[in-house]
Design a protein around this motif. Structure first.
Motif, PDB file in Angstrom:
ATOM      1  N   THR A   1      31.454  64.137-137.135  1.00  0.00           N
ATOM      2  CA  THR A   1      31.755  63.278-136.342  1.00  0.00           C
ATOM      3  C   THR A   1      30.913  63.312-135.119  1.00  0.00           C
ATOM      4  OG1 THR A   1      34.214  64.048-136.293  1.00  0.00           O
ATOM      5  CG2 THR A   1      33.548  63.210-134.047  1.00  0.00           C
ATOM      6  N   ARG A   2      30.550  61.976-134.773  1.00  0.00           N
ATOM      7  CA  ARG A   2      29.454  61.624-133.910  1.00  0.00           C
ATOM      8  C   ARG A   2      29.787  61.571-132.684  1.00  0.00           C
ATOM      9  NH1 ARG A   2      26.662  56.874-137.761  1.00  0.00           N
ATOM     10  NH2 ARG A   2      25.714  58.093-139.129  1.00  0.00           N
ATOM     11  N   VAL A   3      29.033  62.407-131.690  1.00  0.00           N
ATOM     12  CA  VAL A   3      29.254  62.291-130.383  1.00  0.00           C
ATOM     13  C   VAL A   3      28.251  61.402-129.742  1.00  0.00           C
ATOM     14  CG1 VAL A   3      29.240  63.793-128.079  1.00  0.00           C
ATOM     15  CG2 VAL A   3      30.105  64.710-130.437  1.00  0.00           C
ATOM     16  N   ARG A   4      28.678  60.232-128.811  1.00  0.00           N
ATOM     17  CA  ARG A   4      27.724  59.426-128.411  1.00  0.00           C
ATOM     18  C   ARG A   4      27.645  59.461-126.995  1.00  0.00           C
ATOM     19  NH1 ARG A   4      26.138  55.630-132.218  1.00  0.00           N
ATOM     20  NH2 ARG A   4      27.240  55.790-134.212  1.00  0.00           N
ATOM     21  N   SER A   5      26.690  58.859-126.376  1.00  0.00           N
ATOM     22  CA  SER A   5      26.549  58.661-124.871  1.00  0.00           C
ATOM     23  C   SER A   5      27.515  57.727-124.280  1.00  0.00           C
ATOM     24  CB  SER A   5      25.242  58.299-124.514  1.00  0.00           C
ATOM     25  OG  SER A   5      24.693  57.273-125.045  1.00  0.00           O
ATOM     26  N   GLY A   6      28.141  56.801-124.872  1.00  0.00           N
ATOM     27  CA  GLY A   6      29.089  55.868-124.349  1.00  0.00           C
ATOM     28  C   GLY A   6      29.952  55.311-125.317  1.00  0.00           C
ATOM     29  N   ALA A   7      30.895  54.634-124.818  1.00  0.00           N
ATOM     30  CA  ALA A   7      32.137  54.275-125.660  1.00  0.00           C
ATOM     31  C   ALA A   7      31.941  53.009-126.475  1.00  0.00           C
ATOM     32  CB  ALA A   7      33.118  54.001-124.806  1.00  0.00           C
ATOM     33  N   SER A   8      30.607  53.083-127.334  1.00  0.00           N
ATOM     34  CA  SER A   8      30.288  51.995-128.162  1.00  0.00           C
ATOM     35  C   SER A   8      29.516  52.425-129.393  1.00  0.00           C
ATOM     36  CB  SER A   8      29.488  50.875-127.234  1.00  0.00           C
ATOM     37  OG  SER A   8      28.587  50.166-128.369  1.00  0.00           O
ATOM     38  N   ARG A   9      29.472  52.034-130.491  1.00  0.00           N
ATOM     39  CA  ARG A   9      28.747  52.380-131.481  1.00  0.00           C
ATOM     40  C   ARG A   9      27.159  52.106-131.568  1.00  0.00           C
ATOM     41  NH1 ARG A   9      31.486  51.148-137.284  1.00  0.00           N
ATOM     42  NH2 ARG A   9      30.157  53.070-138.084  1.00  0.00           N
ATOM     43  N   SER A  10      26.988  51.179-130.643  1.00  0.00           N
ATOM     44  CA  SER A  10      25.531  50.839-130.395  1.00  0.00           C
ATOM     45  C   SER A  10      24.838  51.914-129.285  1.00  0.00           C
ATOM     46  CB  SER A  10      25.437  49.268-129.917  1.00  0.00           C
ATOM     47  OG  SER A  10      26.073  49.289-128.728  1.00  0.00           O
ATOM     48  N   THR A  11      25.585  52.907-128.901  1.00  0.00           N
ATOM     49  CA  THR A  11      25.144  53.846-128.020  1.00  0.00           C
ATOM     50  C   THR A  11      24.476  55.083-128.785  1.00  0.00           C
ATOM     51  OG1 THR A  11      27.048  54.993-127.649  1.00  0.00           O
ATOM     52  CG2 THR A  11      26.379  53.243-126.041  1.00  0.00           C
ATOM     53  N   PRO A  12      23.407  55.710-128.040  1.00  0.00           N
ATOM     54  CA  PRO A  12      22.736  56.884-129.003  1.00  0.00           C
ATOM     55  C   PRO A  12      23.859  58.057-129.170  1.00  0.00           C
ATOM     56  CG  PRO A  12      21.457  56.052-127.042  1.00  0.00           C
ATOM     57  CD  PRO A  12      22.816  55.563-126.750  1.00  0.00           C
ATOM     58  N   VAL A  13      23.442  58.753-130.668  1.00  0.00           N
ATOM     59  CA  VAL A  13      24.267  59.801-131.021  1.00  0.00           C
ATOM     60  C   VAL A  13      23.671  61.015-130.147  1.00  0.00           C
ATOM     61  CG1 VAL A  13      24.929  61.303-132.753  1.00  0.00           C
ATOM     62  CG2 VAL A  13      24.961  59.008-133.144  1.00  0.00           C
ATOM     63  N   ILE A  14      24.528  61.653-129.595  1.00  0.00           N
ATOM     64  CA  ILE A  14      23.818  63.029-128.676  1.00  0.00           C
ATOM     65  C   ILE A  14      24.044  64.189-129.349  1.00  0.00           C
ATOM     66  CG2 ILE A  14      23.581  61.524-126.573  1.00  0.00           C
ATOM     67  CD1 ILE A  14      26.039  63.099-125.644  1.00  0.00           C
ATOM     68  N   ASP A  15      25.267  64.169-130.382  1.00  0.00           N
ATOM     69  CA  ASP A  15      25.713  65.475-130.864  1.00  0.00           C
ATOM     70  C   ASP A  15      26.350  65.119-132.065  1.00  0.00           C
ATOM     71  OD1 ASP A  15      25.662  68.077-131.563  1.00  0.00           O
ATOM     72  OD2 ASP A  15      27.057  68.706-129.750  1.00  0.00           O
ATOM     73  N   GLN A  16      26.422  66.229-133.085  1.00  0.00           N
ATOM     74  CA  GLN A  16      27.659  66.034-134.060  1.00  0.00           C
ATOM     75  C   GLN A  16      28.397  67.289-134.103  1.00  0.00           C
ATOM     76  OE1 GLN A  16      26.157  64.133-137.851  1.00  0.00           O
ATOM     77  NE2 GLN A  16      24.343  63.540-136.820  1.00  0.00           N
ATOM     78  N   ILE A  17      29.589  66.843-134.610  1.00  0.00           N
ATOM     79  CA  ILE A  17      30.828  67.971-134.861  1.00  0.00           C
ATOM     80  C   ILE A  17      31.089  67.932-136.378  1.00  0.00           C
ATOM     81  CG2 ILE A  17      32.865  68.685-133.932  1.00  0.00           C
ATOM     82  CD1 ILE A  17      32.423  67.300-131.241  1.00  0.00           C
ATOM     83  N   PRO A  18      31.190  69.286-136.910  1.00  0.00           N
ATOM     84  CA  PRO A  18      31.714  69.135-138.151  1.00  0.00           C
ATOM     85  C   PRO A  18      33.191  68.893-138.299  1.00  0.00           C
ATOM     86  CG  PRO A  18      30.080  71.314-137.691  1.00  0.00           C
ATOM     87  CD  PRO A  18      30.704  70.373-136.307  1.00  0.00           C
ATOM     88  N   ALA A  19      33.732  68.659-139.485  1.00  0.00           N
ATOM     89  CA  ALA A  19      34.953  68.734-139.895  1.00  0.00           C
ATOM     90  C   ALA A  19      35.887  69.740-139.468  1.00  0.00           C
ATOM     91  CB  ALA A  19      35.118  67.831-141.314  1.00  0.00           C
ATOM     92  N   GLY A  20      37.101  69.754-139.095  1.00  0.00           N
ATOM     93  CA  GLY A  20      37.971  70.820-139.212  1.00  0.00           C
ATOM     94  C   GLY A  20      37.667  71.622-137.754  1.00  0.00           C
ATOM     95  N   CYS A  21      37.142  71.102-136.755  1.00  0.00           N
ATOM     96  CA  CYS A  21      36.788  71.727-135.430  1.00  0.00           C
ATOM     97  C   CYS A  21      37.878  71.269-134.382  1.00  0.00           C
ATOM     98  CB  CYS A  21      35.339  71.485-134.810  1.00  0.00           C
ATOM     99  SG  CYS A  21      33.992  72.038-135.782  1.00  0.00           S
ATOM    100  N   ARG A  22      38.638  72.187-133.718  1.00  0.00           N
ATOM    101  CA  ARG A  22      39.452  71.957-132.337  1.00  0.00           C
ATOM    102  C   ARG A  22      38.570  71.752-131.286  1.00  0.00           C
ATOM    103  NH1 ARG A  22      42.033  76.206-133.097  1.00  0.00           N
ATOM    104  NH2 ARG A  22      41.288  77.365-131.194  1.00  0.00           N
ATOM    105  N   VAL A  23      38.736  70.532-130.750  1.00  0.00           N
ATOM    106  CA  VAL A  23      38.043  70.331-129.819  1.00  0.00           C
ATOM    107  C   VAL A  23      38.834  69.789-128.552  1.00  0.00           C
ATOM    108  CG1 VAL A  23      36.011  68.419-128.989  1.00  0.00           C
ATOM    109  CG2 VAL A  23      36.257  69.251-131.377  1.00  0.00           C
ATOM    110  N   GLN A  24      38.366  70.084-127.195  1.00  0.00           N
ATOM    111  CA  GLN A  24      38.913  69.995-126.144  1.00  0.00           C
ATOM    112  C   GLN A  24      38.408  68.664-125.276  1.00  0.00           C
ATOM    113  OE1 GLN A  24      41.484  72.085-124.981  1.00  0.00           O
ATOM    114  NE2 GLN A  24      41.211  73.251-126.852  1.00  0.00           N
TER     115      GLN A  24
END
Length: 405
Positions: A199-222
């Motif tokens: 799962t890609r973490v982006r800097s903005g609510a758009s797929r054209s914004t940079p990816v700043i982090d990634q989260i593996p599958a199966g992670c519980r996120v707050q």
């Protein structure tokens, strides 16, 4: 010798990102010359070159001809073109920053993630599960003197992780061992679980914004809240979603790739690259001449990203007919807008005027207060319908629910 195209920065804006992806698609097809593409596309080499120039938005006809000549997914690129049109319209002046006491904005746009400038592939990959075009493979090759030490380090990390898992410890230890990032939970409003490969973490609510982090599958996120942005397709239900979840440690994740929803009544917040919220919707419905069981539902409006349709009728096979609201479809924009062809159940077709609703949704189980209703008589034009109270709430919830739930 053909001239070299000018460099493009996909992070410069949605138009440049769109053009950049067209260039990558051409390279994925073997990098044919524009003269060669012109013989298949039916447009001149100059027109096709301009389409990937990043200066002006190409017409839909030119875009689809370009994509077809490169053996791309025409349906996927058609959605991208309409998404680009909405994004450019929002940036051209319709995007007004709301005040603190107003509901934040949002609509949609579907642009692929930014890629490095060097996107030249060597093979053509099949489309992904979500229907998007193949990504260009990386060209970097690891020499043996580089990957052998890296392999040793990787083995050490695996052994260390196994030791951590086998040793009782804190939740943070468990998260670290599973590869899930340990993020602060202060101010969390809800949680969700990632389920895609990464799962890609982006800097903005758009797929054209940079990816700043990634989260593996199966992670519980707050998550501390959500905002409204570009459309993403939910791979589970195959439906569109414009919600972006805000991580407590910063960054945004598309709702479509997370299992979990904000609690009912939680309003959207502001975020980077947000888009105007749905503000109006109008429903039109017509029966097909000569076929009383066929109807076409069409919705138009301002800043629509997802539209849900619902009808009020009885279930088939009931001894005592009890009408209720049924979801007819949850759709994103297509070539003709928000359109849903619908086959009216035979008993319902004989019961008289149908009650129909179109509602602006944020995604599955994400209704808004923006809706329109009408009745569709058997042999007369549709008429406006006013709903209020519980009827309105039930209709909107049915229209915007997750399909088959």
């Amino acid at each position: 010798m053909p001239r070299k195209p000018r460099p493009l920065d996909p992070d410069e804006g949605p138009l440049q990102s769109f053009a950049y992806e067209l260039r990558c698609l051409r390279q994925a097809a073997g990098n044919p010359t524009y003269r060669a593409l012109a013989t298949t596309a039916g447009f001149s080499a100059t027109t096709l070159s301009d389409a990937a120039g990043g200066v002006r938005r190409p017409t839909l006809e030119v875009t689809l001809a370009y994509v077809g000549a490169c053996r791309g997914n025409a349906e996927s690129w058609e959605k991208r073109w309409y998404a680009l049109e909405r994004r450019l319209a929002a940036e051209a002046g319709a995007r007004v920053r709301p005040t603190a006491d107003q509901t934040p904005p949002a609509v949609t746009a579907v642009l692929e993630p930014a890629q490095p400038q060097d996107c030249a592939p060597t093979v053509v990959s099949p489309p992904g599960d979500d229907g998007t075009e193949p990504r260009a493979p990386r060209r970097h090759r690891w020499p043996a003197r580089t990957w052998l030490p890296a392999l040793g380090v990787a083995l050490m990390l695996v052994l260390t992780s196994l030791l951590v898992v086998l040793r009782p410890g804190s939740d943070a230890d468990t998260l670290a061992a599973s590869g899930c990032p340990a993020r602060p939970a202060e101010g969390a409003a809800f949680q969700g679980t990632t389920y895609t490969g990464s799962t890609r973490v982006r800097s903005g609510a758009s797929r054209s914004t940079p990816v700043i982090d990634q989260i593996p599958a199966g992670c519980r996120v707050q998550f501390v809240g959500y905002c409204i942005g570009d459309v993403e397709m939910d791979p589970t239900s195959g439906t569109p979603d414009v919600r972006w979840f805000k991580l407590s440690g910063g960054g945004l994740v598309a709702s479509a790739v997370v299992h979990g929803n904000p609690p009912t009544g939680l309003p959207p917040q502001h975020c980077a690259d947000e888009l105007p919220a749905p503000s109006s919707i109008s429903l039109a419905a017509t029966r097909r001449p000569g076929d009383p069981e066929a109807a076409e539902l069409r919705a138009t409006g301002s800043y629509l990203g997802v539209v849900g349709f619902a009808g009020y009728f009885s279930d088939t096979g009931q001894t005592v007919p009890v009408p209720r609201w049924h979801q007819l479809g949850l759709v994103g924009v297509g070539a003709d807008g928000f359109v849903l062809p619908w086959r009216i159940p035979k008993p319902t077709a004989d019961q008289g005027p149908l009650q129909l609703v179109a509602a602006a949704c944020l995604g599955g189980d994400g209704p808004t207060g923006v809706m329109d209703a009408l009745t569709l008589p058997p042999a007369a034009p549709a008429q406006p319908l006013s709903l209020s109270g519980l009827d309105r709430t039930a209709a909107v919830r049915a229209a915007c629910r997750y399909p088959a739930t």
